[in-house]
Design a protein around this motif. Structure first.
Motif, PDB file in Angstrom:
ATOM      1  N   LEU A 564       0.830  -1.202   0.000  1.00  0.00           N
ATOM      2  CA  LEU A 564       0.000   0.000   0.000  1.00  0.00           C
ATOM      3  C   LEU A 564       0.868   1.258   0.000  1.00  0.00           C
ATOM      4  N   GLY A 565       1.912   1.274   0.824  1.00  0.00           N
ATOM      5  CA  GLY A 565       2.813   2.416   0.865  1.00  0.00           C
ATOM      6  C   GLY A 565       3.526   2.621  -0.460  1.00  0.00           C
ATOM      7  N   ASN A 566       3.985   1.531  -1.064  1.00  0.00           N
ATOM      8  CA  ASN A 566       4.676   1.627  -2.352  1.00  0.00           C
ATOM      9  C   ASN A 566       3.759   2.205  -3.435  1.00  0.00           C
ATOM     10  N   TYR A 567       2.487   1.794  -3.409  1.00  0.00           N
ATOM     11  CA  TYR A 567       1.542   2.283  -4.415  1.00  0.00           C
ATOM     12  C   TYR A 567       1.291   3.778  -4.243  1.00  0.00           C
ATOM     13  N   LEU A 568       1.200   4.220  -3.001  1.00  0.00           N
ATOM     14  CA  LEU A 568       0.995   5.642  -2.732  1.00  0.00           C
ATOM     15  C   LEU A 568       2.160   6.484  -3.243  1.00  0.00           C
ATOM     16  N   VAL A 569       3.371   5.947  -3.134  1.00  0.00           N
ATOM     17  CA  VAL A 569       4.546   6.666  -3.621  1.00  0.00           C
ATOM     18  C   VAL A 569       4.616   6.628  -5.145  1.00  0.00           C
ATOM     19  N   ASP A 570       4.461   5.426  -5.722  1.00  0.00           N
ATOM     20  CA  ASP A 570       4.662   5.256  -7.160  1.00  0.00           C
ATOM     21  C   ASP A 570       3.560   5.897  -7.995  1.00  0.00           C
ATOM     22  N   LYS A 571       2.298   5.787  -7.558  1.00  0.00           N
ATOM     23  CA  LYS A 571       1.183   6.260  -8.378  1.00  0.00           C
ATOM     24  C   LYS A 571       0.742   7.688  -8.046  1.00  0.00           C
TER      25      LYS A 571
END
Length: 670
Positions: A564-571
């Protein structure tokens, strides 16, 4: 009125009450979900099928409406009763060896409360029954040697065949049994020319539970790891019992370790055995070995071989990579069998000690001195009771429920990990939670396509594994037009793009990229979903929840938060919210290296915070120094932050020592 003849019964009743009281009411973790679900649905469990356990489990689960107990508890009764019966039979064996009831009782109680023996009495796994077979086969061997009656040999042959339908590691003690029997067999062979034929007949009768695989396959069960194409498909049957899925004569589907790693595994094994049995018990076992070498060298050789084959040899050969809590849990379950083999020496050692003490202590004080050994099972009981009391541990059920409870109606979910898949199967099929949801094994496309075809029309099938993967991905893409698709691994599509959006412990497939959620809706949905999950916090876990078999479950929650954290950063480049989820991931699993790495990489690459970024990535390397990409990103960070050359060189040297390759070259190649 107390009778010495009933001591085995007293031991059985005493330990059975304790084991059943502590027995897990939950699916727990590991292979439990697969075994219980297969038993409940009359399916076929993962290779080699475990037909005996499945049949016994199915019989017990028919009692669910009558006893109002969970299927996991009822199947777990196999383990509890097997272990209690094993203690009683071990007493009989110990008494045969030393002819001393007091020593036999102490020995039995020590075995009963040894952690791994006790722990596997409390979950629906095959290892307690395997322990019972090992003790029963040893006892029957000595009864035959003592009585010289063929009936014991016939029973031994039958039980040997039967034991092989439960767990195949039992074969590791067969050479030792043969060594003990060989001198007595020759005379029988000379008197009865049909003896070998009779023995093979009884072995074949013992192996008869494997017929269940053919019978179950005929009715096309939902859970079918055999995949027999027809009743006469002996090739698929052979692949099942020989574990072709994992590689015959391989312990698992992973790369074999090198010699250094095998030595590390052996060190772990020796440490674990020492901690489980305690040093005083091991010391007495060594005394027993000395005594048996003096009085019965054949017995000494047989026990040593049984211990070596079931312990150091198998553990080193299996070579389970000790890279995660789950892998440690897999390896520890195989230690109890070798501990039992070692415990065959304990009664002899204690008897030898009694002989030595009798020479220096007055006769009336001898019982008092020997009574001191009762402290050992008492200490083991007090120490291991809270670790084995699984009666109120619901982590496994909660974990499986968290995968499917929040899903939209008629969703399809693909899972890959053993505990995540098997626990979800259990709550879905055995507890009938969200029966509208289709739960599939993403690593078995043939089985997944078969289950899909039972629920949906137009499902593609395939004969080979690789073709099955393509068919499964095409089925996913077609079904996604109408149904919601979820997966715990973000699979790539076949000639199409799969867009995955994190959703709880899994990710949701979005066919149309333009339909991806906005930042606000994604944050709101994620916050609401995670607020309703049973997120375990390590600092709040009970002692029983720290057992290795279940301790891996928090990793799945931590990984979901990390995703979830990675998606918030990447997208969305929402670093603030991402940082919150990274820290929540670490709160769930304080030693989760991937969360530290992601957090550190964000500090450095997104926020230009060199000090905090380098420090946090370094923490990830400290937690798991086997991840090459951690070193590579850290080195790039050091270069960009103009860190001292000495610090950069130190990292290059550490990388060279760990991976035996050049860090700069590996970075350039990427």
């Amino acid at each position: 009125m107390f009778s010495k003849r009933f001591i085995p019964f007293y031991l059985f009743a005493f330990t059975a009450v304790i084991y059943v009281s502590n027995l897990s009411r939950s699916v727990y973790g590991g292979d439990v979900g697969d075994l219980v679900t297969a038993a409940y649905t009359l399916g076929i469990a993962h290779p080699p099928g475990y037909p005996l356990f499945t049949i016994l489990g199915w019989i017990l689960t028919r009692l669910t409406p009558l006893l109002h107990m969970s299927p996991a508890f009822l199947v777990g009764l196999i383990s509890a009763i097997s272990s209690a019966l094993g203690v009683a039979l071990y007493y009989r064996l110990a008494f045969i060896l030393v002819k001393d009831r007091f020593i036999a009782v102490i020995s039995s109680l020590i075995l009963a409360f040894t952690y791994l023996f006790w722990f596997y009495a409390e979950i629906a796994e095959v290892f307690a029954l395997n322990n019972l077979f090992a003790i029963a086969l040893s006892l029957l061997t000595f009864l035959f040697k003592d009585k010289k009656q063929p009936k014991y040999l016939y029973v031994l042959a039958f039980v040997a065949g039967l034991s092989f339908t439960n767990h195949q590691t039992i074969i590791l003690i067969f050479p030792s049994l043969f060594i003990l029997l060989v001198t007595n067999l020759w005379g029988l062979f000379r008197r009865d020319k049909w003896l070998i034929a009779k023995l093979f007949l009884f072995i074949a009768l013992g192996l008869s539970p494997y017929l269940y695989v053919f019978v179950a396959s005929y009715f096309h069960p939902v859970f079918d790891w055999a995949n027999l194409k027809n009743v006469w498909d002996f090739q698929a049957f052979s692949d099942l019992i020989l574990r072709k899925r994992y590689g015959t004569f391989q312990a698992g589907a992973f790369d074999p370790p090198n010699m250094t790693e095998r030595l590390i595994i052996l060190k772990y094994y020796a440490t674990t055995v020492g901690l489980q049995l305690t040093l005083p018990v091991i010391a007495v076992c060594l005394l027993g070995l000395i005594q048996s070498i003096r009085k019965n060298s054949t017995f000494a050789l047989a026990v040593v071989l049984a211990f070596v084959f079931t312990g150091p040899f198998f553990i080193a050969y299996a070579g389970f990579p000790l890279l995660s809590v789950f892998r440690f849990g897999i390896s520890e379950r195989f230690i109890s069998l070798s501990a039992i083999m070692l415990m065959l020496l304990f009664p002899l050692g204690l008897s030898f000690f009694k002989e030595l003490i009798a020479k220096v202590v007055r006769r009336e004080f001898l019982p008092l001195v020997m009574g001191v050994f009762l402290i050992i099972p008492m200490i083991l009981f007090v120490h291991n009771f809270p670790k084995t009391n699984l009666s109120n541990v619901w982590t496994g059920d909660n974990f499986g429920s968290d995968y499917i409870n929040f899903l939209p109606e008629d969703s399809i979910i693909f899972l890959s990990g053993d505990t995540s898949l098997f626990n979800t199967w259990y709550v879905n099929y055995a507890l009938n939670i969200r029966p509208d949801v289709t739960v599939l094994n993403s690593l078995d496309p043939l089985q997944s396509n078969k289950i899909l075809s039972q629920r949906f029309k137009g499902i593609r099938q395939a004969l080979s594994f690789n073709e099955g993967i393509i068919a499964m991905k095409q089925n996913i893409w077609d079904l996604a037009k109408t149904y919601d698709i979820y997966s715990d691994i973000e699979m790539k599509g076949h000639k199409v793009t799969f867009n995955w959006v994190p959703s709880g412990l899994t990710s949701r497939l979005i066919r149309d990229k333009t339909a991806l959620p906005t930042l606000t809706s994604f944050k709101n949905d994620s916050s609401s979903l995670w607020a309703n999950l049973h997120v375990p916090i390590k600092r709040n876990a009970t002692i029983a929840e720290g057992n290795l078999t279940i301790a891996d479950i928090p990793n799945n929650y931590a990984n979901g938060l990390l995703r979830l954290g990675n998606y918030l950063v990447d997208k969305y480049n929402d670093q603030k919210t991402a940082e919150e989820y990274y820290k929540k991931s670490i709160a769930v699993q304080p030693d989760y290296e991937n969360a530290y790495f992601a957090l550190g990489a964000m500090y450095w690459s997104k926020q230009n915070n060199c000090d905090l970024g380098i420090k946090t990535i370094s923490k990830a390397i400290d937690l798991n120094p086997t991840q090459a990409r951690f070193y590579q990103v850290l080195y790039i960070a050091l270069k960009s932050c103009k860190a001292p050359e000495k610090q950069q060189k130190s990292l290059r040297d550490a990388y060279k020592e760990r991976f035996n390759t050049d860090l700069l070259k590996d970075i350039k190649d990427k």
